[in-house]
Design an enzyme around this catalytic site. Structure first.
Site, PDB file in Angstrom:
ATOM      1  N   THR A 105       0.817  -1.214   0.000  1.00  0.00           N
ATOM      2  CA  THR A 105       0.000   0.000   0.000  1.00  0.00           C
ATOM      3  C   THR A 105       0.856   1.271   0.000  1.00  0.00           C
ATOM      4  OG1 THR A 105      -1.720  -1.185   1.182  1.00  0.00           O
ATOM      5  CG2 THR A 105      -1.814   1.211   1.296  1.00  0.00           C
TER       6      THR A 105
ATOM      7  N   PHE B  87       0.688   2.969   5.758  1.00  0.00           N
ATOM      8  CA  PHE B  87      -0.159   2.086   6.603  1.00  0.00           C
ATOM      9  C   PHE B  87       0.459   0.700   6.739  1.00  0.00           C
ATOM     10  CE2 PHE B  87      -3.504   4.524   4.016  1.00  0.00           C
ATOM     11  CZ  PHE B  87      -3.461   5.631   4.850  1.00  0.00           C
TER      12      PHE B  87
ATOM     13  N   GLU C 141      -5.416 -13.653   3.279  1.00  0.00           N
ATOM     14  CA  GLU C 141      -5.520 -12.458   4.121  1.00  0.00           C
ATOM     15  C   GLU C 141      -6.959 -12.189   4.519  1.00  0.00           C
ATOM     16  OE1 GLU C 141      -2.498  -9.744   1.666  1.00  0.00           O
ATOM     17  OE2 GLU C 141      -3.877  -8.591   2.894  1.00  0.00           O
TER      18      GLU C 141
ATOM     19  N   HIS D 120     -23.692  -1.523  27.081  1.00  0.00           N
ATOM     20  CA  HIS D 120     -22.817  -1.272  28.223  1.00  0.00           C
ATOM     21  C   HIS D 120     -23.083   0.108  28.842  1.00  0.00           C
ATOM     22  CE1 HIS D 120     -20.327  -4.805  27.420  1.00  0.00           C
ATOM     23  NE2 HIS D 120     -19.622  -4.528  28.485  1.00  0.00           N
TER      24      HIS D 120
END
Lengths: 250, 383
Positions: free
Chosen positions: B128, B158, B245, B341
């Site tokens: 990337t 990234f 992946e 929550h």
């Protein structure tokens, strides 16, 4: 030295076990099962003895249903050399299990039987002691340290008053307490190797063991739910409540 | 449990990873979130247990298992509640090192595989760029031939494990005169090579225990023997590993979603409001019941896609479905779990707050949902 190590299939220690709705026992349907944690400690100790050149062979033994083969296989992945499964679909009491072990001891003639001090399902804490009684071998329960020198064994035991050191002669039965060691994880290559190790199957009948129960289970029920506590303003109120409500002091 | 897909060894593997996560990861993860990376000794410990070489040859210390075992790893690590830790491991095991496994020659494998499997060295995949993500062909980094080596120029963005990594599989254009798919090559670049630097560590919304970098190549000289696989065939190498992946990202999402539901079921069954527990309120328990159904559906879809892959069958459509469905679902699940929550779910010390942030990237990274849906669409045209 040849070691027989016991592994029991029990509900995983993380599972909150509930009683069956008809009160005939714990509800184990779809519950995650695992090796009893104390048995895992016993296996670890045996494997360490082998790694240190003290033990030559480790045999993992379980008495239980066909699925208990998973726990024997796990013991093999942790380092045991071969396994024996005494297959039975009845939930055996400690005496019947001890008799199975006695029969296997007669066949295999190990120098040591290593067990967990108790299993977390029944918490009976009897099987090791009963094996020692049936075989007539020396015993050391609640071991937190085991040292071996020839056929002499020194065991440090955890007792209510502290630590007690005992010396035994082999063959012996030893049960593991929590602090004996910290069990390892089974590595993936060892899991793969365990596949090739043998597990022999037998039954209590083949071993000539009478498994008839000595105890009758009347009812299995959850413990009574604990009442919420109350906050008291001062010591005087506390004493008043202890005297007049709880009636535990006069 | 799951006898349909998993062998006894795989069930044991799952059990050992689960215990490892509970004992070694959960108690320490918060510190790693603060530090911004996972300490190397944890990865070595995983290497010692064989968890970094699940798919690779026994001659290098691996265990020769299949895609379903990678799924077990991703799913169980996902249960740790620390997405950054999971990313650190899964990029090493299932996104970067597969390039070496699939396309490396024997010399390269002999040199790198043992250290990657034992966790002594951590690997990274750098495809990337600031201007090219899912559109791999749009990359701008170039490698030009110069004697017995290549000179790399450009930057990568990234890049997971980029700050602390040791071995980088870097994609660059080696022939700009042809269609990009026929002009990309992957190079093995080692930390410390001249002209290669980590320009900065990136500050992210989630996955905070994972180190993410921008990399710069400034006339970085890489010897020709470091070409991974064949010259100009890198695009196919990248494409080949996409399915793996995406499968493990789906599995990670399912592990995270399952754990979030367990935590939330516990919370709502304890938490009291208006004289009863939240669980006593029908809306709450029904929404959690439906989420459980969806997560289970996602799990089975992921297992099925992984099984197809392990049988060597074409599974692009199924993997794309699993990636799109599970990575969106984990976000839906986290949103609802955080909602139930209440205020606690918004506080940094609750696991669910972190899990919400960690989940977000999973519908973006490794093939954005929109790209996955196009992959499905391409395979849905009726003649």
């Amino acid at each position: 030295m040849k070691i027989l190590v016991a592994v029991k299939r029990v509900a995983d220690y993380n599972v909150k076990v509930r009683a069956k709705s008809d009160n005939t026992g714990p509800d184990l349907a779809n519950v995650k099962m695992a090796i009893n944690p104390f048995c895992e400690i016993a296996v670890e100790e045996a494997v360490r003895m082998k790694e240190n050149g003290i033990a030559s062979e480790i045999i993992a033994v379980s008495v239980g249903p066909q699925s208990a083969q998973e726990q024997v296989r796990t013991a093999l992945a942790l380092g045991a050399d071969r396994g024996i499964l005494v297959q039975t679909d009845t939930d055996l009491e400690p005496l019947a299990i001890a008799k199975c072990f006695k029969a296997i001891c007669d066949n295999e003639k190990p120098d040591m039987v290593l067990l967990g001090k108790q299993a977390i399902d029944g918490d009976n804490n009897q099987t090791g002691q009963m094996i020692a009684a049936l075989t007539g071998w020396s015993q050391a329960t609640f071991a937190s340290e085991i040292t071996i020198d020839g056929d002499a064994v020194t065991v440090i035991r955890e007792v209510d008053a502290g630590l007690q050191t005992v010396k035994l002669k082999l063959p012996a039965v030893i049960t593991a307490d929590l602090r004996l060691n910290e069990p390892r994880y089974a590595s993936l290559p060892n899991i793969m190797k365990a596949k090739k190790k043998t597990i022999d199957n037998t039954t209590p009948e083949e071993l000539g063991v009478d498994t008839s129960p000595r105890v009758t289970l009347l009812k299995a029920a959850p413990p009574a739910e604990r009442q919420a506590g109350v906050k008291v303003e001062d010591v005087a109120e506390l004493i008043d409540k202890l005297k007049n409500e709880a009636k535990v002091i006069s | 449990m799951n006898q349909l897909y998993f062998s006894e060894e795989q069930n044991m593997l799952r059990e050992q990873i689960r215990r490892f996560v509970e004992q070694e990861i959960v108690p320490n993860g918060e510190q790693w979130e603060e530090d911004g990376f996972v300490p190397r000794d944890v990865l070595r410990k995983m290497g010692d247990l064989g968890l970094l070489g699940i798919r690779y040859g026994e001659e290098y210390g691996g265990s020769n298992m299949n895609t379903l075992s990678s799924v077990i790893l991703a799913e169980e690590l996902g249960r740790s509640t620390f997405g950054g830790f999971v990313a650190t491991v899964m990029v090493h095991t299932d996104m970067a090192s597969p390039h070496l496994e699939n396309f490396g020659n024997k010399t390269q494998k002999d040199k790198y595989m043992p250290d990657l499997i034992s966790g002594k060295k951590i690997c990274v995949v750098a495809v990337t760029e600031p201007d090219a993500g899912s559109d791999v062909q749009g990359m701008r980094t170039t490698a030009t031939e110069d004697g017995d080596s290549y000179l790399l120029n450009g930057s990568k963005m990234f890049i997971t494990n980029g700050v602390k990594g040791d071995v980088y599989f870097v994609a660059a254009k080696t022939d700009t005169s042809v269609k990009a798919s026929r002009g990309i090559t992957i190079f093995i670049v080692e930390k410390g090579m001249e002209g290669f630097s980590v320009s900065r560590a990136l500050d992210k919304q989630g996955w905070r225990s994972s180190d993410t970098a921008e990399l710069v190549f400034d006339n970085c000289r890489v010897p020709k023997e470091n070409i991974l696989g064949e010259l100009n065939k890198g695009f196919y190498s990248i494409m080949k590993n996409f399915q793996n992946e995406r499968t493990v990202l789906a599995a990670q999402s399912i592990g995270e979603a399952s754990k979030a539901l367990e935590i939330t079921l516990q919370y709502v069954q304890d938490r009291k409001a208006f004289g009863e527990t939240l669980w006593d309120k029908q809306t709450i328990r029904q929404r959690l019941a439906m989420l459980q159904a969806k997560v289970e559906a996602g799990r089975q879809l992921t297992y099925h896609a992984a099984w197809l892959d392990s049988m060597g069958q074409d599974c692009v459509k199924e993997v794309s479905m699993a990636k799109a469905f599970c990575c969106e679902l984990v976000n839906e699940t986290m949103y609802t779990c955080q909602q139930f929550h209440g205020g606690f779910g918004y506080i940094r010390e609750s696991a669910i707050e972190r899990m919400v942030r960690d989940a977000r990237v999973q519908s973006i990274g490794g093939g954005a949902t929109e790209v996955m849906l196009e992959e499905i669409s391409k395979r849905s045209i009726v003649d």
